[in-house]
Structure formats: structure tokens, C-alpha cells
Write an enzyme that holds these catalytic residues in place. Structure first.
Site, short mmCIF file in Angstrom:
data_model
loop_
_atom_site.label_atom_id
_atom_site.label_comp_id
_atom_site.label_asym_id
_atom_site.label_seq_id
_atom_site.Cartn_x
_atom_site.Cartn_y
_atom_site.Cartn_z
N ASP A 209 42.85 -14.58 -33.85
CA ASP A 209 43.04 -15.64 -32.85
C ASP A 209 44.09 -15.21 -31.82
OD1 ASP A 209 42.81 -18.33 -31.73
OD2 ASP A 209 44.77 -18.68 -32.64
N GLU B 77 36.76 -14.61 -35.12
CA GLU B 77 38.20 -14.32 -34.97
C GLU B 77 38.67 -13.36 -36.06
OE1 GLU B 77 39.87 -18.39 -32.83
OE2 GLU B 77 39.89 -18.23 -35.02
#
Length: 338
Positions: free
Chosen positions: A67, A135
Site C-alpha cells: 500500500d 497490494e
């Protein structure tokens, strides 16, 4: 990158997990060096697997790392692509590119979900699970090959094949319209309240709006225009309506209370007509009728009863005198002259 891929392709027949290597190559555009990072990235927490020390094995830590790396890489790409654009536009574009919905669609289009290990099939079409896996994959790339490989992957493999960055940047999703449509279907009152207005360091106005549904506070949003602020507030409120049943319950409880009050019988509305008692009524009766009325009034006047002792006038009325009275009065007058 090309030379490394040639070397890795030569090694492929001798690898134990050839199918996984080949599948990842189709997604990444290069062969993994340490396959264990990618296996971890594809391991959903629902399988409840643990290592020898009892610690859970899943992709959550890689998701956290990916992320952060994704934000940095996409931020750099957007910055380079849109020279001269304001910070607000760049932030908004990056947010669209790394949104959970976008990443979930990417994972599906790139067939990453086919490699995802989970405890059941319920997560196969869950954009949150798919987005988290994407992610985690970026986190695995970073650990395996570094930041430059992450940047190359998103710029060449993602933007080059699956996403038109300009369409994403200028796509206007009308969240306010969606929220308004929902409120109308459910017959609840929707309001946008301006809670703050200020200027940034450059003197540009910044607006903050809060969504109120039946008086219940929703989410707030800020932007360089009222429209932008309301859009952000609407989007966050829609997401909250989806994930928080308590918020929905509070809205409909407020609606019930309002409708019950509206159904109570109301008092009669007072009249707005005013009495015209200051007007003198004019006598429009003809002259003959007027005389008749005067006579009628005189006839109706109460007559005085002169027989009443209070009004007895007999002592002052004229009366004849006798002869003796006349002589007596004359003698009295004669003596008085002396």
C-alpha cells in the site's frame, strides 16, 4: 530487465513450481527471484495457516507494505504525467488509481485472483480481497526486486495494458447524484451543511461540507470548490452506509420519529380576516320610513308617572281664596304698615 528475463526463462524448466512462475510472469512481466514472497502475497488470512513458531502466515503484512509503495510509485507516475497540474488534481487522480475498487478490477483482469489461496469461493469476487492481494503483490515485488521494479510494473504492465490514466483522471463519478437517488428512493431527507470555509497557503478557498441524512451526521469532505467538497462527502457517506448498519438504523429511526410528528393532528389555523368594527354604518332608509321610525321611537319612550310623590306638584298649583282669608290678609297688611 530483458537480460534477467532471458536467464530466468532458461532456468524455468528446472524449477519446482513452473506453473506458478509462468503465471506470475504473465502478470508481472518478469520472473520472480524469490518465489516465497509471492506465495505469501497470494495467501489470504482465511486459510489460517501458521509457521513453526505459531505465527499466522498470510498476506496482511505484505499488503501494508505494498500500500505504501503503491502510493509512492503511482504518485510519482501521476506527477510526471501531468506537468503543471495542481496538488488537488494530482491527489485525486492518484486516489482513483489506487482505490480499492480499481485495484480489485485490476486483480481480476490480470487473473491474479486465480492464484489467490483462500478458505472458500466467497472471496473470489470480493473487490476488497482482490485489491488487498494486488497490494500484497506490490509488496512482494519490492522485497524481491526493489522500488524500481514496482515502478516499472505499474507503469508498463498496468497503465500500459489495463488502465488509461487520462480516462481515470478526468472521469467524473457523481457520488452526490448517487446519494440523492438513494435518499429519494428511501424517502429520507438529505442536506449538505457548510461547516468550514478557509483559504490555503496560496489564498485559494477551501470548502468543507458535511452530509446530514434526517439530521444524522454523515461524513465530511473538503475541496477547492463546493462541488468537489460535496462529492467527497457524498462518496464517504455512501461507503459508510454500506459498511455501518448502525448508521443506517440511526437514519431510519430519525425518519420514523419525524413522520410520526407529522402525522399528529394539527390545530385549526386561525383566521386572518379582521373585523371591520371601525366603520360607521350609514342609514339608507327613505325619508318617509325615517319619520315613521321617529314616531315609533317616541311611542316607545317611557311616560313619566306624575302621580308619584316625588313628582307631586299640587302644593304650587293655583287655588281660590275664601272671604275670611281675604279680610285676614288685609288686616295683616294694615297693621304691618304701622
Amino acid at each position: 530487465m530483458k537480460l534477467n528475463n532471458i536467464i530466468d526463462r532458461i532456468k524455468l524448466p528446472f524449477r519446482k513450481e513452473k506453473e506458478l512462475f509462468s503465471s506470475l510472469y504473465e502478470i508481472l512481466g518478469f520472473y520472480p527471484r524469490n518465489i516465497e514472497y509471492y506465495k505469501m502475497a497470494l495467501m489470504h488470512k482465511s486459510i489460517r495457516k501458521r509457521n513453526d513458531k505459531g505465527k499466522p502466515l498470510n498476506n496482511e503484512r505484505l499488503e501494508f507494505l505494498g500500500d505504501a509503495i503503491l502510493d509512492a510509485a503511482v504518485g510519482y507516475i501521476v506527477y510526471q504525467h501531468y506537468e503543471g497540474k495542481r496538488e488537488g488534481f494530482l491527489t485525486n487522480t492518484r486516489s482513483k488509481l489506487v482505490s480499492r475498487e480499481t485495484l480489485g478490477k485490476l486483480a481480476s483482469e490480470m487473473h491474479l485472483t486465480n492464484l489467490l489461496l483462500s478458505a472458500g469461493h466467497s472471496t473470489s469476487h470480493n473487490s476488497y480481497v482482490e485489491g488487498n492481494a494486488f497490494e500484497a503483490l506490490v509488496g512482494a515485488i519490492y522485497l524481491d526486486r526493489g522500488y524500481e521494479a514496482c515502478l516499472w510494473f505499474f507503469e508498463k504492465q498496468v497503465l500500459g495494458k489495463y488502465i488509461d490514466i487520462d480516462k481515470v483522471a478526468f472521469k467524473e463519478v457523481n457520488f452526490k447524484s448517487k446519494l440523492l437517488e438513494w435518499s429519494q428512493k428511501n424517502r429520507v431527507r438529505l442536506e449538505y451543511k457548510l461547516t468550514k470555509q478557509k483559504k490555503d497557503e496560496n489564498g485559494s478557498p477551501v470548502f468543507t461540507y458535511m452530509v446530514l441524512i434526517e439530521g444524522v451526521s454523515g461524513e465530511s469532505g473538503s475541496g477547492y470548490s463546493k462541488k468537489e467538497a460535496q462529492q467527497k462527502a457524498s462518496k464517504d457517506t455512501l461507503q459508510r452506509l454500506k459498511r455501518e448498519p448502525q448508521f443506517v438504523d440511526a437514519v431510519f429511526a430519525a425518519k420514523t420519529a419525524r413522520t410520526q410528528m407529522e402525522e399528529e393532528p394539527a390545530m385549526a389555523v386561525p383566521s386572518t380576516e379582521q373585523e371591520q368594527n371601525f366603520i360607521i354604518e350609514q342609514d339608507t332608509t327613505p325619508a318617509n320610513d325615517a319619520e315613521t321610525k321617529v314616531d315609533e321611537k317616541q311611542d316607545n319612550v317611557s311616560t313619566i308617572d306624575f302621580t308619584d310623590k316625588e313628582f307631586d306638584l299640587s302644593d304650587i298649583s293655583h287655588k281660590e281664596k275664601s272671604r275670611e282669608e281675604i279680610i285676614a290678609e288685609a288686616e295683616a297688611a294694615a297693621f304691618s304698615e304701622d
